[in-house]
Scaffold this motif. Structure first.
Motif, PDB file in Angstrom:
ATOM      1  N   THR A 173     -11.152  -6.890   2.110  1.00 19.64           N
ATOM      2  CA  THR A 173     -11.533  -7.016   3.643  1.00 19.64           C
ATOM      3  C   THR A 173     -10.376  -5.647   4.188  1.00 19.64           C
ATOM      4  OG1 THR A 173      -9.866  -9.080   3.616  1.00 19.64           O
ATOM      5  CG2 THR A 173     -11.738  -8.752   4.607  1.00 19.64           C
ATOM      6  N   LYS A 174      -9.568  -5.547   3.460  1.00 19.55           N
ATOM      7  CA  LYS A 174      -8.323  -4.327   3.832  1.00 19.55           C
ATOM      8  C   LYS A 174      -9.402  -3.016   3.957  1.00 19.55           C
ATOM      9  CE  LYS A 174      -6.147  -1.915  -0.321  1.00 19.55           C
ATOM     10  NZ  LYS A 174      -6.461  -2.158  -1.314  1.00 19.55           N
ATOM     11  N   VAL A 175     -10.380  -3.135   2.960  1.00 25.04           N
ATOM     12  CA  VAL A 175     -10.776  -1.858   3.291  1.00 25.04           C
ATOM     13  C   VAL A 175     -12.343  -1.855   4.322  1.00 25.04           C
ATOM     14  CG1 VAL A 175     -13.094  -0.702   1.657  1.00 25.04           C
ATOM     15  CG2 VAL A 175     -10.889  -1.065   0.840  1.00 25.04           C
ATOM     16  N   SER A 176     -12.788  -2.882   4.211  1.00 21.10           N
ATOM     17  CA  SER A 176     -13.864  -3.128   5.556  1.00 21.10           C
ATOM     18  C   SER A 176     -12.899  -2.550   6.425  1.00 21.10           C
ATOM     19  CB  SER A 176     -14.653  -4.213   5.224  1.00 21.10           C
ATOM     20  OG  SER A 176     -13.826  -5.420   4.780  1.00 21.10           O
ATOM     21  N   ILE A 180      -2.813   2.653 -16.633  1.00 15.37           N
ATOM     22  CA  ILE A 180      -1.829   3.063 -16.065  1.00 15.37           C
ATOM     23  C   ILE A 180      -1.722   1.781 -15.252  1.00 15.37           C
ATOM     24  CG2 ILE A 180       0.400   3.369 -15.049  1.00 15.37           C
ATOM     25  CD1 ILE A 180       0.660   6.488 -16.614  1.00 15.37           C
ATOM     26  N   TYR A 181      -0.975   0.733 -15.657  1.00 17.42           N
ATOM     27  CA  TYR A 181      -0.879  -0.369 -14.540  1.00 17.42           C
ATOM     28  C   TYR A 181      -1.038   0.205 -12.823  1.00 17.42           C
ATOM     29  CZ  TYR A 181      -0.251  -4.705 -11.010  1.00 17.42           C
ATOM     30  OH  TYR A 181       0.146  -5.668 -10.283  1.00 17.42           O
ATOM     31  N   SER A 182      -2.303  -0.353 -12.040  1.00 16.35           N
ATOM     32  CA  SER A 182      -1.922  -0.183 -10.909  1.00 16.35           C
ATOM     33  C   SER A 182      -2.437  -1.413 -10.032  1.00 16.35           C
ATOM     34  CB  SER A 182      -3.322   0.732 -10.797  1.00 16.35           C
ATOM     35  OG  SER A 182      -3.637   0.581  -9.409  1.00 16.35           O
ATOM     36  N   VAL A 183      -1.215  -1.683  -9.170  1.00 16.20           N
ATOM     37  CA  VAL A 183      -1.233  -2.511  -8.258  1.00 16.20           C
ATOM     38  C   VAL A 183      -2.463  -2.945  -7.264  1.00 16.20           C
ATOM     39  CG1 VAL A 183       0.627  -3.408  -6.175  1.00 16.20           C
ATOM     40  CG2 VAL A 183       1.752  -2.233  -8.317  1.00 16.20           C
ATOM     41  N   ARG A 184      -2.901  -4.160  -7.402  1.00 15.74           N
ATOM     42  CA  ARG A 184      -3.870  -4.178  -6.297  1.00 15.74           C
ATOM     43  C   ARG A 184      -2.947  -5.103  -5.682  1.00 15.74           C
ATOM     44  NH1 ARG A 184      -7.594  -1.036  -6.076  1.00 15.74           N
ATOM     45  NH2 ARG A 184      -5.230  -0.544  -5.450  1.00 15.74           N
ATOM     46  N   THR A 185      -3.846  -4.925  -4.695  1.00 16.95           N
ATOM     47  CA  THR A 185      -3.421  -5.790  -2.637  1.00 16.95           C
ATOM     48  C   THR A 185      -3.965  -7.565  -3.411  1.00 16.95           C
ATOM     49  OG1 THR A 185      -2.756  -4.374  -1.916  1.00 16.95           O
ATOM     50  CG2 THR A 185      -2.672  -6.245  -0.296  1.00 16.95           C
ATOM     51  N   GLY A 186      -3.368  -8.554  -3.199  1.00 19.95           N
ATOM     52  CA  GLY A 186      -3.923 -10.077  -2.913  1.00 19.95           C
ATOM     53  C   GLY A 186      -3.500 -10.806  -4.392  1.00 19.95           C
ATOM     54  N   THR A 187      -3.489  -9.885  -6.057  1.00 18.44           N
ATOM     55  CA  THR A 187      -3.628 -10.618  -7.183  1.00 18.44           C
ATOM     56  C   THR A 187      -2.250 -11.399  -7.131  1.00 18.44           C
ATOM     57  OG1 THR A 187      -3.127  -8.074  -8.038  1.00 18.44           O
ATOM     58  CG2 THR A 187      -5.151  -8.668  -7.904  1.00 18.44           C
TER      59      THR A 187
END
Ligand code: 5AD
Ligand code: SF4
Length: 440
Positions: free
Chosen positions: A85-88, A334-341
């Motif tokens: 939803t953050k993208v849309s 490299i670990y990448s932070v994903r919003t909502g996880t």
């Protein structure tokens, strides 16, 4: 009408794009590679890491200029990012030149979405999670005559704590075996000899079907299709890899000697925080069992560095597993932070530490990979001839069952054949060699 489908990310997305192109082709479109020449542009996006999203937004932003020159151009964003939803929301508010956004659940509705846009309706957002059934029979444009990718399942139920896939692609759903086998039979009739079966976690294939079937059983059914000579699959989750599968692979002439088995981390503590549901020891045991049962197999993996809470000792554990298993190749991230996880809310590792760990992991991976590839020196193995060599037309390029590339003298008439090749010289990650007579 001219269309351009631009694809980011994994094989699943590539396969999805082939279906989008299939629908466009059925509507009479031809394909171009320059955005300035396209009437319809579809960006099929990946959300797995921040970097992939930034690239997609960069491309999307650049299209404001092309659209200014071609105001009639229609632009769509789909794929994994369309499921966030953050993208849309961001597209809705900051990218007014985008005419439609649709998530992977709505891929089959693309003709309707396109029609709505062309008939002057307002911007289209098809982004809700749809738990419904699987759309079958969508046409496909393929890029290879010899090889084809077939999705056997969609979504993921594992919820590894770093991963956005279960949120954007939804719950795990398996296609019915009948549909899969019919599709493969049709591909075989069209001349396809190698099939890659795709799913986020193929080892749990079939568990939610009315008539339950295991992945190993599905493989045996695919194997019966005469004209299919090679079968590959991706991706396997270590926690679900069965003895039945190892047995079926071991006894098969068609299932390739390659297993991609994502490790992520070698530290039991980190694996627990990742919700991977196996320990370091269990992974080592599984890898040892596979190597014991199928000695000529190539084992590849995915490794992540910098997950929250990871220390230098945890990285040592990862390196220990790399050395003990001796991976034939590994993708390192490299670990990448994903919003909502869940992992996004955990304490993050300082950047310098992550980079130091990453460099050490990369070095270990390169060392074992080099050793593993070199072990084939002097052997005679069968290769599927894929194409005439791009640099030297007197050579053809073939692929071994274990996925290693070999270049050897030959001509275009060999393409599509599986021939024995003596591997004479190892050049890092590929071989050069010579074709030898069939040995009876
Ligand atoms: N950050 C970095 N890498 C990730 N992967 C999945 N999620 C993330 C993330 N948030 C990696 C995993 C997976 C591969 C497809 O991508 O290693 O196996
Ligand atoms: Fe993501 Fe884990 Fe599912 Fe793979 S198994 S898609 S890493 S949640």
């Amino acid at each position: 009408v001219r269309a351009l489908v631009d694809t980011f990310g994994c094989q699943q997305n590539v396969a999805d794009s082939q279906h989008i192109m299939g629908m466009l082709e059925a509507m009479g479109c031809e394909f171009v590679t320059e955005p300035t020449q396209a009437d319809i542009i579809v960006l099929n996006t990946c959300a797995i890491r921040e970097h992939a999203e930034q690239r997609a937004f960069g491309n999307l932003g650049a299209l404001t200029h092309t659209k200014r020159r071609h105001p009639e151009q229609k632009i769509f964003l789909c794929g994994c990012m369309a499921g966030e939803t953050k993208v849309s929301d961001r597209v809705k508010h900051s990218y007014p030149h985008v005419d439609g956004v649709f998530s992977t659940h709505h891929l089959w509705q693309f003709p309707q979405i396109l029609w709505n846009v062309l008939s002057g309706k307002k911007r289209q957002f098809f982004i809700e999670d749809e738990p419904g059934s699987i759309a079958e029979g969508i046409p496909q444009v393929r890029d290879s005559k010899l090889k084809a990718w077939v999705s056997i399942m969609y979504g993921c139920n594992n919820f590894c704590t770093y991963c956005i896939v279960p949120y954007v692609r939804g719950r795990e759903k398996s296609r019915r075996p009948k549909e899969i086998l019919q599709e493969i039979e049709k591909l075989a009739d069209d001349g396809v000899v190698e099939i890659m079966l795709l799913g986020q976690n193929v080892n749990s294939y079939g568990k939610n079907l009315e008539d339950e079937i295991s992945f190993a059983q599905l493989l045996q059914e695919v194997e019966k299709i005469d004209k299919i000579k090679r079968i590959r699959f991706m991706t396997s989750h270590p926690k679900d890899l069965s003895d039945e599968l190892i047995e079926v692979m071991k006894n098969s002439d068609k299932i390739c000697r390659h297993l991609h088995l994502p490790l992520q981390s070698g530290s039991t503590k980190i694996l627990k925080a990742m919700n991977r549901r196996y320990t370091k020891e269990q992974y080592l045991e599984l890898a040892a069992k596979i190597r014991r049962e199928i000695p000529d197999i190539s084992l590849t993996t995915d490794i992540m560095v910098g997950f929250p809470g990871e220390t230098a000792e945890d990285v040592d554990d990862t390196i220990d597993v790399i050395r003990k298993v001796g991976f034939d190749n590994a993708f390192t991230f490299i670990y990448s932070v994903r919003t909502g996880t869940p992992a996004a809310a955990m304490d993050q590792v300082p950047e310098e530490e992550v980079h130091a760990g990453f460099d050490r992991v990369l070095e270990a991976v390169q060392e074992t990979a080099r050793k593993q590839v070199a072990r084939l020196q002097g052997q005679t193995l069968t290769a599927l001839v894929e194409e005439v060599n791009e640099q030297d037309a007197s050579l053809v390029t073939g692929r071994l069952s274990n996925n290693t590339i070999v270049h050897f003298p030959g001509s275009a008439d060999l393409i599509g054949q599986i021939v024995p090749v003596k591997l004479e010289e190892c050049h890092g990650f590929y071989y050069t060699g010579h074709r030898v007579e069939e040995t009876k």
